[in-house]
Design an enzyme around this catalytic site. Structure first.
Site, PDB file in Angstrom:
ATOM      1  N   ASP A 171       0.822  -1.203   0.000  1.00  8.59           N
ATOM      2  CA  ASP A 171       0.000   0.000   0.000  1.00  8.59           C
ATOM      3  C   ASP A 171       0.865   1.265   0.000  1.00  8.59           C
ATOM      4  O   ASP A 171       1.854   1.346   0.739  1.00  8.59           O
ATOM      5  CB  ASP A 171      -0.869  -0.024   1.268  1.00  8.59           C
ATOM      6  CG  ASP A 171      -1.933   1.057   1.277  1.00  8.59           C
ATOM      7  OD1 ASP A 171      -2.794   1.026   0.385  1.00  8.59           O
ATOM      8  OD2 ASP A 171      -1.895   1.917   2.177  1.00  8.59           O
TER       9      ASP A 171
ATOM     10  N   GLU B 108       1.733  -0.499  -5.032  1.00  8.48           N
ATOM     11  CA  GLU B 108       0.715   0.506  -5.324  1.00  8.48           C
ATOM     12  C   GLU B 108       1.424   1.851  -5.284  1.00  8.48           C
ATOM     13  O   GLU B 108       1.702   2.382  -4.203  1.00  8.48           O
ATOM     14  CB  GLU B 108      -0.411   0.498  -4.289  1.00  8.48           C
ATOM     15  CG  GLU B 108      -1.551   1.421  -4.721  1.00  8.48           C
ATOM     16  CD  GLU B 108      -2.111   2.347  -3.661  1.00  8.48           C
ATOM     17  OE1 GLU B 108      -3.169   2.934  -3.899  1.00  8.48           O
ATOM     18  OE2 GLU B 108      -1.491   2.524  -2.601  1.00  8.48           O
TER      19      GLU B 108
HETATM   20  C1  NOJ Z   1      -4.351   3.065  -0.829  1.00 11.15           C
HETATM   21  C2  NOJ Z   1      -5.477   2.112  -0.572  1.00 11.15           C
HETATM   22  O1  NOJ Z   1      -5.736   1.362  -1.721  1.00 11.15           O
HETATM   23  C3  NOJ Z   1      -6.632   2.975  -0.134  1.00 11.15           C
HETATM   24  O2  NOJ Z   1      -7.842   2.266  -0.107  1.00 11.15           O
HETATM   25  C4  NOJ Z   1      -6.282   3.562   1.207  1.00 11.15           C
HETATM   26  O3  NOJ Z   1      -7.300   4.459   1.605  1.00 11.15           O
HETATM   27  C5  NOJ Z   1      -4.968   4.326   1.148  1.00 11.15           C
HETATM   28  N1  NOJ Z   1      -3.954   3.643   0.398  1.00 11.15           N
HETATM   29  C6  NOJ Z   1      -4.437   4.559   2.530  1.00 11.15           C
HETATM   30  O4  NOJ Z   1      -3.948   3.362   3.058  1.00 11.15           O
END
Ligand code: NOJ
Ligand code: CA
Length: 553
Positions: free
Chosen positions: A216, A277
């Site tokens: 993440d 991500e």
């Molecule tokens: C990216 C995640 O996919 C999202 O859902 C989340 O709110 C943020 N990062 C914070 O962790």
């Protein structure tokens, strides 16, 4: 050798070509009927994933969490939230997935913890300058009494990026940094203790047998030294996807962390994967995350964000294959996830809709449902023909649109609250799945409870209804995935073909792929024999907003 070990040769690792299905646990299947999906629910529905034909699944977070950001606020990195089950339930789900030849990727949230994490609670009690505070980013405020935040950064979810604490003696104290909600304090990744802690977290899940991690906010862990002020340009993507040089996105220091993690994963047998991500402005920058010795995959969000335009789609495919190819990595294609408007709605939008804004009752005009679905089916038909890995988001195989009429009182996304309702946020792509057209909650559970209301028209998208039809979106996905596997489309290269400005056309060996993004029918070359089509049509003229795979006599 088990089925899951057979692709372990360097250069032929499973993640290079895999189709990976994203499960959003709270909305997939609910075994105990409380309205929130859970791990036993996932286990009970794994046959649906086998029948679909995916290679792996990624689960959004299910670790203990106050659920202020749907689990992306973790208070214990080594457990399962009782909402979703137990560690035994996790082990059972993992074993059941592996038995079916489906690998399992879990979500790791290293940029921030929950404010309920024991470390943050200790930091609040400890003094400024203490070892406990040094695990997070605490700073003195500006102004005469430190009453102003340390800099001007704005949270991705709206409002400021700093929150002031009250010290143990009751006086107003330091500020802590949170890129997201104030319940999600950022770790200080220059602190070796943080690094060591996360090595342990990686090992905890690797020891249990997971096949990898989706990481993440992988572009956010290191902040520019000195934390300089920064003002994004008007309308900029708050996750950093269209901006240059943001002091909290894509700082060079993050790569050292991932080289370290790569070494941890390499201690384990099989091919354990790291997927980033990372919302970054250019494909060349994204490719830095997947250089040898770092991560294995990085979501291609540039592809996801590409509008329904033939020239732009050709360009992003070409540039992606070049950029990832230059570092020996596959492109990781993706069209939908739990943070963006579902592509069956997004591709028919006629107005600007920055990532994270969502669509709600007051937004007009709504994207056309039929146009959106046709484009989504065509877009997926193109995506699943491309070399590399592809991620699917639960429900897209049913052609689900965004839920656009969720009443305000049900909204849960922190960005809805932090912008006082200015941004609807991401709830519309997170509504529980329809399994059975005529059952309560469309078979999401046996009680009819659902943490977000399901739209009335979702009966027609229910899995059982689509299973009964050979022209459904589900039938299309199954055919595409079967042919992709049979023909080995996940590896190799593409050869571009010219079918005009409004077409995206290329060849994969003797299989030709064409999509019509124009307004007039597109005639396929003489001798074309269609293998799979995104829309029903006969003859060789591809209707607008459709795609096909074909061979030539
Ligand atoms: C990216 C995640 O996919 C999202 O859902 C989340 O709110 C943020 N990062 C914070 O962790
Ligand atoms: Ca449940």
């Amino acid at each position: 050798m088990t089925e899951l070990e057979q692709f372990s040769a360097p250069g032929a690792e499973w993640w290079r070509t895999a189709v990976i299905y994203q499960i959003y646990p709270r909305s997939f299947a609910d075994a105990n009927g409380d309205g929130i999906g859970d791990l036993p629910g996932i286990t009970s529905r794994l046959d649906a994933l086998s029948e679909l034909g995916v290679d792996a699944m990624w689960l959004s977070p299910f670790m203990p969490s106050p659920q202020k950001d749907a689990g992306y606020d973790v208070s214990d990195y080594r457990g399962v939230d009782p909402l979703f089950g137990t560690l035994d339930d996790f082990d059972a789900m993992l074993a059941a997935a592996h038995e079916r030849g489906i690998r399992v990727i879990v979500d790791l949230v290293p940029n921030h913890s929950s404010d309920q994490h024991p470390w943050f609670q200790e930091a609040l009690k400890a003094a400024p300058g203490s070892r406990e505070r040094a695990r997070y980013i605490f700073r003195d405020g500006k102004g005469v009494d430190g009453e102003l935040p340390p800099n001007n950064w704005e949270s991705v979810f709206g409002g400021g990026m700093w929150t002031r604490v009250t010290e143990a003696d009751g006086t107003p104290g330091q500020w802590y940094l949170h890129i997201f909600d104030s319940s999600q304090p950022d770790f200080d990744w220059t602190n070796q203790e943080v690094l060591e802690e996360f090595r342990g977290v990686l090992r905890f899940w690797l020891d249990r047998g997971v096949d990898g991690f989706r990481v993440d906010v992988a572009h956010g862990l290191i902040k520019k030294a000195g934390l300089p002020d920064y003002t994004p340009s008007e309308g900029a993507d708050s996750m950093g996807g269209d901006q240059e040089d943001v002091p909290y996105w894509g700082q060079p220091g993050v790569h050292e962390i991932y080289r370290d993690w790569h070494a941890v994963l390499a201690e384990y047998d099989g091919d354990r994967a790291l997927c980033a991500e990372a919302w970054l402005p250019t494909l060349d920058k994204i490719a830095l995350w997947v250089r040898p010795g770092e991560m294995d995959q990085a979501f291609n969000f540039n592809y996801l964000m590409t509008p329904w335009n033939a020239g732009e789609l050709r360009d992003v495919i070409r540039d992606s294959l070049d950029a990832f190819g230059a570092v020996g990595a596959p492109s990781t294609w993706v069209l939908s996830n739990h943070d963006v408007v579902r592509h069956a709605s997004r591709l028919a939008l006629t107005w600007d809709n920055p990532q994270g804004d969502g669509i709600g009752p007051r937004d007009e005009p709504k994207p056309d449902r039929a146009v959106g679905l046709s484009r989504a089916r065509a877009a997926t038909t193109v995506m699943l023909s491309l070399p590399g890995s592809a991620y699917l988001y639960q429900g897209e195989e049913l052609g689900l649109p965004e839920a656009m009429e969720i009443p305000d009182e049900f909204r849960q996304d922190p960005s809805w609250f932090r912008t006082n309702g200015e941004r609807y946020g991401r709830d519309g792509c997170r509504v529980p799945l329809p399994w059975t057209a005529t059952a309560p909650a469309y078979g999401f559970n046996g009680t009819g409870a659902s943490w977000l209301p399901q739209p009335a028209e979702w009966a027609e998208y229910a899995r059982d209804a689509e299973e009964a039809s050979d022209t459904s979106t589900l039938a299309l996905y199954k055919t595409l995935l079967r042919l992709r596997a049979e023909r080995g489309l996940g590896s190799g290269s593409i050869v571009w073909e010219d079918l005009g400005d409004d077409a995206v056309a290329f060849r994969r060996g003797d299989l030709h792929v064409a999509a019509n993004l124009g307004e007039a029918p597109l005639e396929l070359p003489a001798g074309a024999s269609v293998v799979v089509r995104s829309e029903p049509f006969s003859g060789t003229a591809l209707p607008p907003d459709s795609a096909a795979w074909y061979t030539l006599a």
